[in-house]
Design a protein around this motif. Structure first.
Motif, PDB file in Angstrom:
ATOM      1  N   ARG A 155       0.852  -1.192   0.000  1.00 31.81           N
ATOM      2  CA  ARG A 155       0.000   0.000   0.000  1.00 31.81           C
ATOM      3  C   ARG A 155       0.883   1.235   0.000  1.00 31.81           C
ATOM      4  O   ARG A 155       1.790   1.368   0.824  1.00 31.81           O
ATOM      5  CB  ARG A 155      -0.910   0.010   1.225  1.00 31.81           C
ATOM      6  CG  ARG A 155      -1.757   1.277   1.320  1.00 31.81           C
ATOM      7  CD  ARG A 155      -2.614   1.261   2.561  1.00 31.81           C
ATOM      8  NE  ARG A 155      -3.166   2.578   2.820  1.00 31.81           N
ATOM      9  CZ  ARG A 155      -4.439   2.807   3.090  1.00 31.81           C
ATOM     10  NH1 ARG A 155      -5.298   1.796   3.170  1.00 31.81           N
ATOM     11  NH2 ARG A 155      -4.870   4.035   3.308  1.00 31.81           N
ATOM     12  N   LEU A 156       0.609   2.127  -0.945  1.00 30.12           N
ATOM     13  CA  LEU A 156       1.254   3.430  -0.992  1.00 30.12           C
ATOM     14  C   LEU A 156       0.234   4.481  -0.601  1.00 30.12           C
ATOM     15  O   LEU A 156      -0.885   4.505  -1.127  1.00 30.12           O
ATOM     16  CB  LEU A 156       1.787   3.723  -2.395  1.00 30.12           C
ATOM     17  CG  LEU A 156       2.927   2.833  -2.879  1.00 30.12           C
ATOM     18  CD1 LEU A 156       3.224   3.101  -4.347  1.00 30.12           C
ATOM     19  CD2 LEU A 156       4.168   3.031  -2.031  1.00 30.12           C
ATOM     20  N   ASP A 157       0.593   5.335   0.350  1.00 32.23           N
ATOM     21  CA  ASP A 157      -0.220   6.490   0.717  1.00 32.23           C
ATOM     22  C   ASP A 157       0.432   7.710   0.093  1.00 32.23           C
ATOM     23  O   ASP A 157       1.674   7.802   0.020  1.00 32.23           O
ATOM     24  CB  ASP A 157      -0.292   6.654   2.233  1.00 32.23           C
ATOM     25  CG  ASP A 157      -1.176   5.618   2.890  1.00 32.23           C
ATOM     26  OD1 ASP A 157      -2.040   5.029   2.208  1.00 32.23           O
ATOM     27  OD2 ASP A 157      -1.010   5.390   4.100  1.00 32.23           O
ATOM     28  N   MET A 158      -0.403   8.650  -0.367  1.00 31.95           N
ATOM     29  CA  MET A 158       0.104   9.849  -1.009  1.00 31.95           C
ATOM     30  C   MET A 158      -0.667  11.066  -0.524  1.00 31.95           C
ATOM     31  O   MET A 158      -1.883  11.001  -0.346  1.00 31.95           O
ATOM     32  CB  MET A 158      -0.022   9.723  -2.531  1.00 31.95           C
ATOM     33  CG  MET A 158       0.942   8.680  -3.095  1.00 31.95           C
ATOM     34  SD  MET A 158       0.603   8.279  -4.810  1.00 31.95           S
ATOM     35  CE  MET A 158      -0.736   7.100  -4.593  1.00 31.95           C
ATOM     36  N   GLY A 159       0.053  12.147  -0.306  1.00 33.60           N
ATOM     37  CA  GLY A 159      -0.566  13.403   0.096  1.00 33.60           C
ATOM     38  C   GLY A 159      -0.267  14.486  -0.920  1.00 33.60           C
ATOM     39  O   GLY A 159       0.869  14.603  -1.385  1.00 33.60           O
ATOM     40  N   MET A 160      -1.285  15.271  -1.270  1.00 35.56           N
ATOM     41  CA  MET A 160      -1.142  16.352  -2.247  1.00 35.56           C
ATOM     42  C   MET A 160      -1.036  17.681  -1.506  1.00 35.56           C
ATOM     43  O   MET A 160      -1.930  18.044  -0.743  1.00 35.56           O
ATOM     44  CB  MET A 160      -2.349  16.376  -3.188  1.00 35.56           C
ATOM     45  CG  MET A 160      -2.278  17.446  -4.259  1.00 35.56           C
ATOM     46  SD  MET A 160      -3.750  17.437  -5.335  1.00 35.56           S
ATOM     47  CE  MET A 160      -3.540  15.898  -6.219  1.00 35.56           C
ATOM     48  N   PHE A 161       0.073  18.385  -1.739  1.00 36.28           N
ATOM     49  CA  PHE A 161       0.334  19.671  -1.102  1.00 36.28           C
ATOM     50  C   PHE A 161       0.352  20.748  -2.182  1.00 36.28           C
ATOM     51  O   PHE A 161       1.075  20.612  -3.169  1.00 36.28           O
ATOM     52  CB  PHE A 161       1.678  19.637  -0.373  1.00 36.28           C
ATOM     53  CG  PHE A 161       1.726  18.643   0.752  1.00 36.28           C
ATOM     54  CD1 PHE A 161       1.511  19.045   2.055  1.00 36.28           C
ATOM     55  CD2 PHE A 161       1.971  17.302   0.497  1.00 36.28           C
ATOM     56  CE1 PHE A 161       1.549  18.121   3.101  1.00 36.28           C
ATOM     57  CE2 PHE A 161       2.012  16.371   1.535  1.00 36.28           C
ATOM     58  CZ  PHE A 161       1.797  16.780   2.829  1.00 36.28           C
ATOM     59  N   ARG A 162      -0.426  21.796  -1.994  1.00 36.83           N
ATOM     60  CA  ARG A 162      -0.493  22.841  -3.018  1.00 36.83           C
ATOM     61  C   ARG A 162       0.354  24.044  -2.631  1.00 36.83           C
ATOM     62  O   ARG A 162       0.367  24.464  -1.462  1.00 36.83           O
ATOM     63  CB  ARG A 162      -1.942  23.259  -3.284  1.00 36.83           C
ATOM     64  CG  ARG A 162      -2.638  23.917  -2.113  1.00 36.83           C
ATOM     65  CD  ARG A 162      -4.107  24.206  -2.389  1.00 36.83           C
ATOM     66  NE  ARG A 162      -4.295  25.272  -3.316  1.00 36.83           N
ATOM     67  CZ  ARG A 162      -4.371  26.558  -2.980  1.00 36.83           C
ATOM     68  NH1 ARG A 162      -4.282  26.923  -1.711  1.00 36.83           N
ATOM     69  NH2 ARG A 162      -4.553  27.476  -3.893  1.00 36.83           N
ATOM     70  N   ASN A 163       1.086  24.553  -3.595  1.00 41.19           N
ATOM     71  CA  ASN A 163       1.823  25.819  -3.466  1.00 41.19           C
ATOM     72  C   ASN A 163       2.650  25.915  -2.186  1.00 41.19           C
ATOM     73  O   ASN A 163       2.673  26.949  -1.526  1.00 41.19           O
ATOM     74  CB  ASN A 163       0.850  27.004  -3.563  1.00 41.19           C
ATOM     75  CG  ASN A 163       0.091  27.018  -4.876  1.00 41.19           C
ATOM     76  OD1 ASN A 163       0.636  26.663  -5.913  1.00 41.19           O
ATOM     77  ND2 ASN A 163      -1.171  27.398  -4.834  1.00 41.19           N
ATOM     78  N   GLY A 164       3.323  24.836  -1.805  1.00 44.18           N
ATOM     79  CA  GLY A 164       4.209  24.857  -0.655  1.00 44.18           C
ATOM     80  C   GLY A 164       3.538  24.805   0.699  1.00 44.18           C
ATOM     81  O   GLY A 164       4.195  24.983   1.729  1.00 44.18           O
ATOM     82  N   GLU A 165       2.233  24.569   0.740  1.00 45.72           N
ATOM     83  CA  GLU A 165       1.534  24.527   2.023  1.00 45.72           C
ATOM     84  C   GLU A 165       2.044  23.382   2.899  1.00 45.72           C
ATOM     85  O   GLU A 165       2.464  22.342   2.396  1.00 45.72           O
ATOM     86  CB  GLU A 165       0.030  24.405   1.799  1.00 45.72           C
ATOM     87  CG  GLU A 165      -0.575  25.678   1.218  1.00 45.72           C
ATOM     88  CD  GLU A 165      -2.078  25.598   0.997  1.00 45.72           C
ATOM     89  OE1 GLU A 165      -2.673  24.515   1.184  1.00 45.72           O
ATOM     90  OE2 GLU A 165      -2.650  26.639   0.630  1.00 45.72           O
ATOM     91  N   PRO A 166       2.001  23.547   4.223  1.00 46.29           N
ATOM     92  CA  PRO A 166       2.535  22.526   5.130  1.00 46.29           C
ATOM     93  C   PRO A 166       1.623  21.325   5.338  1.00 46.29           C
ATOM     94  O   PRO A 166       2.074  20.269   5.765  1.00 46.29           O
ATOM     95  CB  PRO A 166       2.736  23.279   6.439  1.00 46.29           C
ATOM     96  CG  PRO A 166       1.728  24.395   6.393  1.00 46.29           C
ATOM     97  CD  PRO A 166       1.603  24.767   4.939  1.00 46.29           C
ATOM     98  N   ARG A 167       0.316  21.479   5.056  1.00 47.01           N
ATOM     99  CA  ARG A 167      -0.643  20.377   5.255  1.00 47.01           C
ATOM    100  C   ARG A 167      -1.248  19.986   3.921  1.00 47.01           C
ATOM    101  O   ARG A 167      -1.497  20.829   3.053  1.00 47.01           O
ATOM    102  CB  ARG A 167      -1.744  20.790   6.224  1.00 47.01           C
ATOM    103  CG  ARG A 167      -1.183  21.012   7.616  1.00 47.01           C
ATOM    104  CD  ARG A 167      -2.233  20.746   8.650  1.00 47.01           C
ATOM    105  NE  ARG A 167      -1.578  20.674   9.938  1.00 47.01           N
ATOM    106  CZ  ARG A 167      -1.836  21.477  10.943  1.00 47.01           C
ATOM    107  NH1 ARG A 167      -2.774  22.377  10.832  1.00 47.01           N
ATOM    108  NH2 ARG A 167      -1.191  21.332  12.074  1.00 47.01           N
ATOM    109  N   GLU A 168      -1.537  18.705   3.804  1.00 46.28           N
ATOM    110  CA  GLU A 168      -2.056  18.192   2.536  1.00 46.28           C
ATOM    111  C   GLU A 168      -3.465  18.707   2.235  1.00 46.28           C
ATOM    112  O   GLU A 168      -4.263  18.929   3.144  1.00 46.28           O
ATOM    113  CB  GLU A 168      -2.034  16.666   2.535  1.00 46.28           C
ATOM    114  CG  GLU A 168      -2.891  16.037   3.594  1.00 46.28           C
ATOM    115  CD  GLU A 168      -2.641  14.554   3.795  1.00 46.28           C
ATOM    116  OE1 GLU A 168      -1.817  13.944   3.101  1.00 46.28           O
ATOM    117  OE2 GLU A 168      -3.302  13.983   4.685  1.00 46.28           O
ATOM    118  N   SER A 169      -3.726  18.874   0.946  1.00 45.53           N
ATOM    119  CA  SER A 169      -5.054  19.256   0.466  1.00 45.53           C
ATOM    120  C   SER A 169      -5.903  18.028   0.181  1.00 45.53           C
ATOM    121  O   SER A 169      -7.129  18.096   0.207  1.00 45.53           O
ATOM    122  CB  SER A 169      -4.936  20.085  -0.816  1.00 45.53           C
ATOM    123  OG  SER A 169      -4.264  21.291  -0.556  1.00 45.53           O
TER     124      SER A 169
END
Length: 148
Positions: free
Chosen positions: A98-112
């Motif tokens: 299982r791969l988990d992935m987090g999307m971070f926009r424009n350098g934000e510290p928390r995932e969108s």
């Protein structure tokens, strides 16, 4: 309903892939269409796997197929956001991972948004599950975080 897990920070991921959103990714509401998130997560996952010698279609060896995926949304992403997708190996079995992935926009510290993909190793000819070869297991292990 159960309590929803909050967005993760960047430290929850082992490596990052940088991608650029496109104008065509936006839907009529001005944010990225939900199916596009899966395309972006899939692109990041494949970049990480290719870097480790996976997805070489010229070889005869085993392949990995997606058997499950999902996505949680926390905040909007839209064009022209630049995104970084963090990737981490969260589970490893005999023939699956299982791969988990987090999307971070424009350098934000928390995932969108957060996604998971469960992959099963199969024989390329028969498409039947088989144990993940040791060399691939070692390559995948580089996507694990050290124990806390």
């Amino acid at each position: 309903m159960t309590t929803r897990e909050p967005p993760r920070e960047r430290s929850a991921y082992a490596e990052f892939q940088t991608l650029q959103t496109r104008w065509s990714d936006n839907d009529q509401f001005g944010h990225i269409y939900n199916a596009t998130y899966f395309e972006l997560f899939d692109e990041a996952m494949n970049l990480s796997l290719i870097r480790r010698g996976f997805l070489d279609l010229a070889k005869d060896g085993p392949i990995q197929v997606v058997v499950e995926n999902g996505c949680k949304y926390f905040s909007e992403v839209s064009y022209p956001d630049r995104i970084e997708i963090g990737v981490v190996l969260s589970q490893m079995g005999t023939s699956s991972f299982r791969l988990d992935m987090g999307m971070f926009r424009n350098g934000e510290p928390r995932e969108s948004a957060r996604s998971h993909f469960i992959m099963v190793t199969v024989d390329n000819a028969t498409r039947r599950p088989m144990p993940t070869p040791e060399a691939q297991r070692q390559a995948l292990a580089t996507l694990m975080l050290p124990p806390a």
